[in-house]
Design an enzyme around this catalytic site. Structure first.
Site, mmCIF file in Angstrom:
data_model
loop_
_atom_site.group_PDB
_atom_site.id
_atom_site.type_symbol
_atom_site.label_atom_id
_atom_site.label_comp_id
_atom_site.label_asym_id
_atom_site.label_seq_id
_atom_site.Cartn_x
_atom_site.Cartn_y
_atom_site.Cartn_z
ATOM 1 N N THR A 6 0.874 -1.337 0.054
ATOM 2 C CA THR A 6 -0.060 0.176 -0.005
ATOM 3 C C THR A 6 0.766 1.359 -0.007
ATOM 4 O O THR A 6 0.256 2.378 0.040
ATOM 5 C CB THR A 6 -0.841 -0.073 1.045
ATOM 6 O OG1 THR A 6 -0.109 -0.284 2.345
ATOM 7 C CG2 THR A 6 -2.045 -1.008 1.112
ATOM 8 N N ASP A 51 -2.815 -8.190 8.211
ATOM 9 C CA ASP A 51 -1.880 -7.593 9.066
ATOM 10 C C ASP A 51 -0.741 -8.822 9.067
ATOM 11 O O ASP A 51 -1.155 -10.036 9.408
ATOM 12 C CB ASP A 51 -2.256 -7.161 10.399
ATOM 13 C CG ASP A 51 -1.060 -6.522 11.395
ATOM 14 O OD1 ASP A 51 0.223 -7.125 11.180
ATOM 15 O OD2 ASP A 51 -1.320 -5.648 12.016
ATOM 16 N N VAL A 52 0.455 -8.623 8.571
ATOM 17 C CA VAL A 52 1.433 -9.964 8.627
ATOM 18 C C VAL A 52 1.807 -10.379 10.062
ATOM 19 O O VAL A 52 2.240 -11.252 10.200
ATOM 20 C CB VAL A 52 2.769 -9.447 7.676
ATOM 21 C CG1 VAL A 52 2.572 -9.344 6.500
ATOM 22 C CG2 VAL A 52 3.561 -8.407 8.553
ATOM 23 N N TYR A 144 16.122 -1.917 15.277
ATOM 24 C CA TYR A 144 15.711 -1.781 13.622
ATOM 25 C C TYR A 144 16.701 -2.603 12.861
ATOM 26 O O TYR A 144 16.571 -3.453 12.301
ATOM 27 C CB TYR A 144 15.362 -0.541 13.062
ATOM 28 C CG TYR A 144 15.162 -0.615 11.561
ATOM 29 C CD1 TYR A 144 14.051 -1.113 11.078
ATOM 30 C CD2 TYR A 144 16.138 -0.077 10.695
ATOM 31 C CE1 TYR A 144 13.729 -1.331 9.556
ATOM 32 C CE2 TYR A 144 15.811 -0.237 9.250
ATOM 33 C CZ TYR A 144 14.612 -0.958 8.848
ATOM 34 O OH TYR A 144 14.437 -0.725 7.463
ATOM 35 N N LYS A 148 16.682 -6.448 10.779
ATOM 36 C CA LYS A 148 17.245 -6.420 9.234
ATOM 37 C C LYS A 148 18.570 -7.320 8.995
ATOM 38 O O LYS A 148 18.523 -8.035 7.977
ATOM 39 C CB LYS A 148 17.510 -5.077 8.854
ATOM 40 C CG LYS A 148 16.196 -4.299 8.380
ATOM 41 C CD LYS A 148 15.177 -4.999 7.467
ATOM 42 C CE LYS A 148 13.914 -3.961 7.380
ATOM 43 N NZ LYS A 148 13.038 -4.800 6.111
ATOM 44 N N LEU A 176 19.210 4.655 1.590
ATOM 45 C CA LEU A 176 17.965 5.739 1.755
ATOM 46 C C LEU A 176 16.831 5.802 0.644
ATOM 47 O O LEU A 176 17.399 6.023 -0.410
ATOM 48 C CB LEU A 176 18.564 6.894 1.968
ATOM 49 C CG LEU A 176 19.421 7.448 3.176
ATOM 50 C CD1 LEU A 176 19.986 8.979 2.792
ATOM 51 C CD2 LEU A 176 18.429 7.525 4.424
HETATM 52 P P1 NDP Z 1 6.665 2.473 3.862
HETATM 53 O O1 NDP Z 1 6.130 2.888 5.011
HETATM 54 O O2 NDP Z 1 6.174 3.328 2.654
HETATM 55 O O3 NDP Z 1 5.853 1.110 3.282
HETATM 56 C C1 NDP Z 1 5.839 0.137 4.265
HETATM 57 C C2 NDP Z 1 4.666 -0.973 3.835
HETATM 58 O O4 NDP Z 1 4.519 -2.048 4.809
HETATM 59 C C3 NDP Z 1 3.240 -0.032 3.991
HETATM 60 O O5 NDP Z 1 2.444 -0.487 2.952
HETATM 61 C C4 NDP Z 1 2.721 -0.618 5.324
HETATM 62 O O6 NDP Z 1 1.242 -0.538 5.588
HETATM 63 C C5 NDP Z 1 3.300 -1.939 5.222
HETATM 64 N N1 NDP Z 1 3.139 -2.460 6.635
HETATM 65 C C6 NDP Z 1 3.826 -2.227 7.671
HETATM 66 N N2 NDP Z 1 3.566 -3.151 8.747
HETATM 67 C C7 NDP Z 1 2.800 -3.807 8.328
HETATM 68 C C8 NDP Z 1 1.922 -5.211 8.946
HETATM 69 N N3 NDP Z 1 1.932 -5.369 10.210
HETATM 70 N N4 NDP Z 1 1.118 -5.831 7.926
HETATM 71 C C9 NDP Z 1 1.025 -5.516 6.774
HETATM 72 N N5 NDP Z 1 1.815 -4.539 6.024
HETATM 73 C C10 NDP Z 1 2.486 -3.723 7.013
HETATM 74 O O7 NDP Z 1 8.086 2.398 3.834
HETATM 75 P P2 NDP Z 1 9.130 1.444 2.555
HETATM 76 O O8 NDP Z 1 8.250 1.203 1.514
HETATM 77 O O9 NDP Z 1 10.383 2.238 2.685
HETATM 78 O O10 NDP Z 1 9.151 0.154 3.581
HETATM 79 C C11 NDP Z 1 9.316 -1.154 2.837
HETATM 80 C C12 NDP Z 1 10.355 -1.968 3.389
HETATM 81 O O11 NDP Z 1 11.465 -1.400 2.728
HETATM 82 C C13 NDP Z 1 10.357 -2.240 4.729
HETATM 83 O O12 NDP Z 1 10.603 -3.659 5.151
HETATM 84 C C14 NDP Z 1 11.659 -1.287 5.172
HETATM 85 O O13 NDP Z 1 12.149 -1.858 6.367
HETATM 86 C C15 NDP Z 1 12.550 -1.719 3.988
HETATM 87 N N6 NDP Z 1 13.352 -0.695 3.714
HETATM 88 C C16 NDP Z 1 13.263 0.568 3.668
HETATM 89 C C17 NDP Z 1 14.236 1.689 3.488
HETATM 90 C C18 NDP Z 1 13.899 3.060 3.127
HETATM 91 O O14 NDP Z 1 14.753 3.773 3.346
HETATM 92 N N7 NDP Z 1 12.828 3.587 2.974
HETATM 93 C C19 NDP Z 1 15.506 1.115 3.149
HETATM 94 C C20 NDP Z 1 15.763 -0.104 3.325
HETATM 95 C C21 NDP Z 1 14.669 -1.222 3.424
HETATM 96 P P3 NDP Z 1 0.688 0.489 6.380
HETATM 97 O O15 NDP Z 1 0.407 1.692 5.755
HETATM 98 O O16 NDP Z 1 -0.739 -0.347 6.736
HETATM 99 O O17 NDP Z 1 1.335 0.548 7.473
HETATM 100 C C1 8X3 Z 2 16.032 1.800 6.081
HETATM 101 C C2 8X3 Z 2 17.427 2.349 5.684
HETATM 102 O O1 8X3 Z 2 19.625 3.583 6.364
HETATM 103 O O2 8X3 Z 2 17.168 4.291 7.418
HETATM 104 O O3 8X3 Z 2 16.351 0.539 6.035
HETATM 105 O O4 8X3 Z 2 18.033 2.121 8.151
HETATM 106 S S1 8X3 Z 2 17.940 3.123 6.874
#
Ligand code: NDP
Ligand code: 8X3
Length: 245
Positions: A6, A51-52, A144, A148, A176
Site C-alpha cells: 500500500t 496484517d502480517v 531496527y 534487518k 536511503l
Molecule cells: P513505507 O512506510 O512507505 O511502506 C511500508 C509498507 O509496509 C506499507 O504498505 C505498510 O502498510 C506495510 N506494513 C507495515 N506494517 C505492516 C503490517 N504489520 N502488516 C502489513 N503491512 C504492513 O516504507 P518502505 O516502502 O520504505 O518500506 C518497505 C520495506 O523496505 C520495509 O521492510 C523497510 O524496512 C524496508 N526498507 C526501507 C528503506 C527506506 O529507506 N525507505 C531502506 C531499506 C529497507 P501500512 O501503511 O498499513 O502501515
Molecule cells: C532503511 C534504511 O538506513 O534508514 O532500512 O536504516 S536506513
C-alpha cells in the site's frame, strides 16, 4: 504476491511487476489504498487485506486464495517498518515489539505460508527486503538494524534449505529510499522525516522495484542472492555525504 503493497517500495513493486506482465496479489492493511490499486489495475491485481503480524489470518488468507491465484511464483516480503531512533538503553518496548513482530515474525509467517507450495510445484522465487541497516548497526538504529540482520540470516537460511529445488531466494538491501518510512519511524513528524533526505538525492521505491524485477527476470539458472542498493553519496548505513549540510 507483494506484502506491504500500500505504500513505498511495495507499491512500486506492484506497478513494476504488473507493467512487466505479471498478475499481482497485493497485501496490506490499508483497505482504501488496496481498493485504489484494484481500481487502477483491475483483473491484474488481487487485493488481500491482512496484517502480517496476525499469523492465523495471514495463513487463512493464503489458504483461501481463489482459483487462478493459488500458485504464487514470486513472494516479495516487503512489509516492514522502523519505529524510533533512540539509544538502545532508552528505547520503547512497544516499538521494539512491533518491529520484531512485523519485520522478522511477519516475514517468517509469509514464508512459511507460501514457500511449501513453491517447493511442491518446483517453481518459485522469494525476494526479501532487508536493508543496509542489517549489514552493521548505526547510531540509535539498534533494534531496527537487528531485525534487518535477522532478515539477512533468515534469507540465507531459506536459500540453503531450498538449494535442492529450482527455487531462488534473493535479499535486497536498500539504503536511503524516500517513502513513508521516515514518517512512520518518527511517529508522523513530517519535518524530522524530511530532514533524513536533505542534501542527498535518495533512492525511490521504483529503484528498488527495478532491482526486484531484474532479480525475478534473470534466467532460471541465475540466482541473484543479494543486492546492496545505495544512494550515490551514501557509502553504508552511517556514512552519508550531504550537500550544504
Ligand atoms: P513505507 O512506510 O512507505 O511502506 C511500508 C509498507 O509496509 C506499507 O504498505 C505498510 O502498510 C506495510 N506494513 C507495515 N506494517 C505492516 C503490517 N504489520 N502488516 C502489513 N503491512 C504492513 O516504507 P518502505 O516502502 O520504505 O518500506 C518497505 C520495506 O523496505 C520495509 O521492510 C523497510 O524496512 C524496508 N526498507 C526501507 C528503506 C527506506 O529507506 N525507505 C531502506 C531499506 C529497507 P501500512 O501503511 O498499513 O502501515
Ligand atoms: C532503511 C534504511 O538506513 O534508514 O532500512 O536504516 S536506513
Amino acid at each position: 504476491m507483494v506484502t506491504g503493497a500500500t505504500s513505498g517500495i511495495g507499491e512500486a513493486c506492484v506497478r513494476r511487476f504488473i507493467q512487466a506482465g505479471y498478475r499481482v496479489i497485493a497485501t496490506g492493511r490499508n483497505v482504501s489504498r488496496l481498493n485504489a490499486l484494484k481500481d487502477e489495475f483491475g483483473a491484474d491485481l488481487l487485493p488481500l487485506v491482512f496484517d502480517v503480524r496476525d499469523r492465523e489470518i495471514a495463513e487463512a488468507s493464503v489458504s483461501a486464495l481463489p482459483a487462478g491465484w493459488r500458485e504464487i511464483d514470486i513472494l516479495v516480503n516487503n512489509a516492514g517498518l522502523a519505529l524510533g531512533l533512540d539509544p538502545e538503553y532508552l528505547g520503547d518496548h512497544t516499538d521494539w515489539d512491533t518491529m520484531i513482530d512485523t519485520n522478522i515474525k511477519g516475514l517468517l509467517t509469509m514464508t512459511r505460508a507460501v514457500v511449501p507450495g513453491m517447493v511442491e510445484r518446483g517453481r518459485g522465487h522469494v525476494i526479501n527486503i532487508g536493508s543496509v541497516a542489517g549489514d552493521a548497526a548505526y547510531a540509535n538504529g539498534n533494534v531496527y538494524c537487528a531485525t534487518k540482520a535477522a532478515v539477512k540470516s533468515i534469507t540465507d537460511g531459506l536459500r540453503i534449505d531450498v538449494a535442492h529445488t529450482p527455487l531462488r531466494v534473493t535479499l535486497l538491501k536498500p539504503g536511503l529510499v524516500e517513502t513513508n518510512f521516515s514518517r512512520v519511524r518518527f511517529h508522523g513528524d513530517a519535518e524530522r522525516a524530511e530532514n533524513v533526505y536533505k542534501g542527498i538525492t535518495p533512492l525511490t521505491g521504483d529503484d528498488i522495484a527495478d532491482a526486484a524485477l531484474y532479480a525475478a527476470q534473470t534466467p532460471a539458472h541465475v540466482q541473484i542472492a543479494e543486492m546492496l542498493i545505495l544512494a550515490t553519496h551514501q557509502a553504508n548505513g552511517s556514512t552519508i555525504v550531504r550537500q550544504n549540510p
